[in-house]
Design a protein around this motif. Structure first.
Motif, mmCIF file in Angstrom:
data_model
loop_
_atom_site.group_PDB
_atom_site.id
_atom_site.type_symbol
_atom_site.label_atom_id
_atom_site.label_comp_id
_atom_site.label_asym_id
_atom_site.label_seq_id
_atom_site.Cartn_x
_atom_site.Cartn_y
_atom_site.Cartn_z
ATOM 1 N N PHE A 33 -8.206 14.353 7.115
ATOM 2 C CA PHE A 33 -6.316 13.323 6.238
ATOM 3 C C PHE A 33 -5.002 14.056 6.949
ATOM 4 C CE2 PHE A 33 -6.514 15.813 2.156
ATOM 5 C CZ PHE A 33 -5.317 16.421 2.256
ATOM 6 N N PRO A 34 -3.934 13.485 7.100
ATOM 7 C CA PRO A 34 -2.770 13.747 7.753
ATOM 8 C C PRO A 34 -2.702 14.764 6.819
ATOM 9 C CG PRO A 34 -2.902 11.553 7.270
ATOM 10 C CD PRO A 34 -4.125 11.890 5.929
ATOM 11 N N THR A 35 -2.400 16.285 7.544
ATOM 12 C CA THR A 35 -2.310 17.327 7.468
ATOM 13 C C THR A 35 -0.458 17.797 7.454
ATOM 14 O OG1 THR A 35 -4.552 18.289 7.073
ATOM 15 C CG2 THR A 35 -2.510 20.005 6.372
ATOM 16 N N TYR A 84 2.291 4.583 6.001
ATOM 17 C CA TYR A 84 1.740 4.000 7.319
ATOM 18 C C TYR A 84 0.170 5.103 7.442
ATOM 19 C CZ TYR A 84 0.433 4.133 12.584
ATOM 20 O OH TYR A 84 -0.478 3.842 13.327
ATOM 21 N N GLU A 85 0.401 6.398 6.853
ATOM 22 C CA GLU A 85 -0.925 6.806 7.247
ATOM 23 C C GLU A 85 -2.457 6.738 5.974
ATOM 24 O OE1 GLU A 85 1.235 10.616 9.529
ATOM 25 O OE2 GLU A 85 0.756 10.711 6.487
ATOM 26 N N VAL A 86 -2.005 5.769 4.452
ATOM 27 C CA VAL A 86 -2.476 5.620 3.696
ATOM 28 C C VAL A 86 -2.947 4.269 4.136
ATOM 29 C CG1 VAL A 86 -2.632 4.287 1.551
ATOM 30 C CG2 VAL A 86 -1.315 6.725 1.935
ATOM 31 N N ILE A 87 -2.402 3.432 4.971
ATOM 32 C CA ILE A 87 -2.929 2.563 5.046
ATOM 33 C C ILE A 87 -3.301 2.584 6.673
ATOM 34 C CG2 ILE A 87 -1.497 0.289 6.895
ATOM 35 C CD1 ILE A 87 -1.245 0.235 3.413
ATOM 36 N N MET A 88 -4.112 3.234 7.508
ATOM 37 C CA MET A 88 -4.439 3.515 8.317
ATOM 38 C C MET A 88 -5.419 3.823 7.626
ATOM 39 S SD MET A 88 -3.025 3.313 11.506
ATOM 40 C CE MET A 88 -3.004 1.582 10.917
ATOM 41 N N LEU A 89 -5.814 5.239 6.795
ATOM 42 C CA LEU A 89 -6.973 5.848 6.060
ATOM 43 C C LEU A 89 -8.003 4.047 5.244
ATOM 44 C CD1 LEU A 89 -5.831 8.795 4.941
ATOM 45 C CD2 LEU A 89 -7.232 8.484 6.251
ATOM 46 N N LEU A 90 -6.827 3.340 5.157
ATOM 47 C CA LEU A 90 -7.627 2.632 4.443
ATOM 48 C C LEU A 90 -8.380 1.330 5.146
ATOM 49 C CD1 LEU A 90 -4.694 0.990 1.038
ATOM 50 C CD2 LEU A 90 -6.983 2.451 1.247
ATOM 51 N N GLN A 91 -7.341 1.305 6.222
ATOM 52 C CA GLN A 91 -8.137 0.334 7.500
ATOM 53 C C GLN A 91 -8.688 0.769 8.273
ATOM 54 O OE1 GLN A 91 -4.977 -0.177 10.213
ATOM 55 N NE2 GLN A 91 -4.290 -2.325 8.607
ATOM 56 N N SER A 92 -9.495 2.471 8.160
ATOM 57 C CA SER A 92 -10.168 2.831 8.912
ATOM 58 C C SER A 92 -11.485 2.643 7.787
ATOM 59 C CB SER A 92 -9.981 4.399 8.757
ATOM 60 O OG SER A 92 -8.810 3.982 9.788
ATOM 61 N N GLU A 94 -11.404 4.355 5.399
ATOM 62 C CA GLU A 94 -11.875 5.667 4.129
ATOM 63 C C GLU A 94 -10.827 5.725 3.089
ATOM 64 O OE1 GLU A 94 -13.011 7.958 5.075
ATOM 65 O OE2 GLU A 94 -13.138 8.182 7.038
ATOM 66 N N ILE A 95 -11.674 4.678 2.074
ATOM 67 C CA ILE A 95 -11.092 4.788 0.170
ATOM 68 C C ILE A 95 -11.165 5.434 0.400
ATOM 69 C CG2 ILE A 95 -11.165 2.648 -1.485
ATOM 70 C CD1 ILE A 95 -11.450 1.452 1.844
ATOM 71 N N LYS A 96 -12.263 6.603 -0.380
ATOM 72 C CA LYS A 96 -11.508 8.179 -0.785
ATOM 73 C C LYS A 96 -10.597 9.102 -0.605
ATOM 74 C CE LYS A 96 -15.173 11.541 -2.782
ATOM 75 N NZ LYS A 96 -16.093 11.948 -2.680
ATOM 76 N N ALA A 98 -8.208 8.060 1.016
ATOM 77 C CA ALA A 98 -6.949 7.709 1.202
ATOM 78 C C ALA A 98 -6.159 8.145 -0.429
ATOM 79 C CB ALA A 98 -6.869 5.564 1.484
ATOM 80 N N LEU A 99 -7.570 7.977 -1.403
ATOM 81 C CA LEU A 99 -7.522 8.156 -2.682
ATOM 82 C C LEU A 99 -6.576 9.269 -3.208
ATOM 83 C CD1 LEU A 99 -6.935 6.863 -5.257
ATOM 84 C CD2 LEU A 99 -9.211 7.240 -6.235
ATOM 85 N N ILE A 100 -7.982 10.218 -2.106
ATOM 86 C CA ILE A 100 -7.186 11.959 -2.802
ATOM 87 C C ILE A 100 -6.165 12.252 -1.787
ATOM 88 C CG2 ILE A 100 -8.172 13.751 -1.795
ATOM 89 C CD1 ILE A 100 -11.241 12.888 -1.976
ATOM 90 N N TYR A 101 -5.244 11.728 -0.986
ATOM 91 C CA TYR A 101 -4.175 11.880 -0.237
ATOM 92 C C TYR A 101 -3.397 11.783 -0.769
ATOM 93 C CZ TYR A 101 -0.895 11.668 3.494
ATOM 94 O OH TYR A 101 0.132 11.819 4.692
ATOM 95 N N VAL A 102 -3.318 9.718 -1.595
ATOM 96 C CA VAL A 102 -2.715 9.315 -2.025
ATOM 97 C C VAL A 102 -1.537 10.471 -3.698
ATOM 98 C CG1 VAL A 102 -1.775 7.250 -3.120
ATOM 99 C CG2 VAL A 102 -2.726 7.457 -1.617
#
Length: 119
Positions: A33-35, A84-92, A94-96, A98-102
Motif C-alpha cells: 500500500f502507499p507507504t 485518493y489512495e484509499v479510493i485507488m485501492l478500492l477501485q483496484s 483491494e478491499i482488505k 484499503a481497510l488495513i491502510y485506513v
C-alpha cells in the motif's frame, strides 16, 4: 501570522513530496500500500503532537506554533492524498488492503500524536 503559516506550509508540502517519492520507490516491493503517505502521516502526527506540547507549555512562542505546527505539519501530513489512495485501492478491488491502510493510518497517527504530545 498568515505568512508564517504559508512559509511553513511550503516547506511541509515540499518535504512531503520529496520524502513520499523516496519512500514509495524504496518500499514498493516490501509493502503493498502507499507507504510514503502512511509513514509521513504517522510521523507528521507525532511531530504535531510534540510541537503542540511545546506550544501549550509555553516552550515555543505563537510564531513557532504557526510556522512549524500549523504550517509545516499541516502541509506535511495530508488527508487528501490519503483519501485518493484509499479510493485507488478500492477501485483496484483491494478491499482488505484499503481497510488495513485506513485503520492502521488512523490508529497509528492518533497514537503517534498522543506520544508526541506527552513526551
Amino acid at each position: 501570522m498568515i505568512w508564517l503559516i504559508g512559509l511553513g506550509g511550503s516547506f511541509g508540502a515540499a518535504a512531503r513530496y520529496i520524502l513520499g517519492t523516496i519512500i514509495n520507490k524504496r518500499a514498493q516491493r516490501l509493502f503493498p500500500f502507499p507507504t510514503g503517505t502512511w509513514l509521513i502521516n504517522i510521523t507528521g502526527s507525532f511531530l504535531l503532537g510534540f510541537i503542540a506540547n511545546l506550544h501549550l507549555s509555553n516552550q515555543i512562542e505563537d510564531w513557532g506554533w504557526f510556522l512549524f505546527g500549523v504550517g509545516f505539519c499541516g502541509a506535511f501530513t495530508t488527508f487528501s492524498t490519503f483519501g485518493y489512495e484509499v479510493i485507488m485501492l478500492l477501485q483496484s478491488k483491494e478491499i482488505k488492503l484499503a481497510l488495513i491502510y485506513v485503520l492502521s493510518s488512523i490508529i497509528l497517527s492518533g497514537v503517534a500524536a498522543a506520544i508526541g504530545l506527552y513526551l
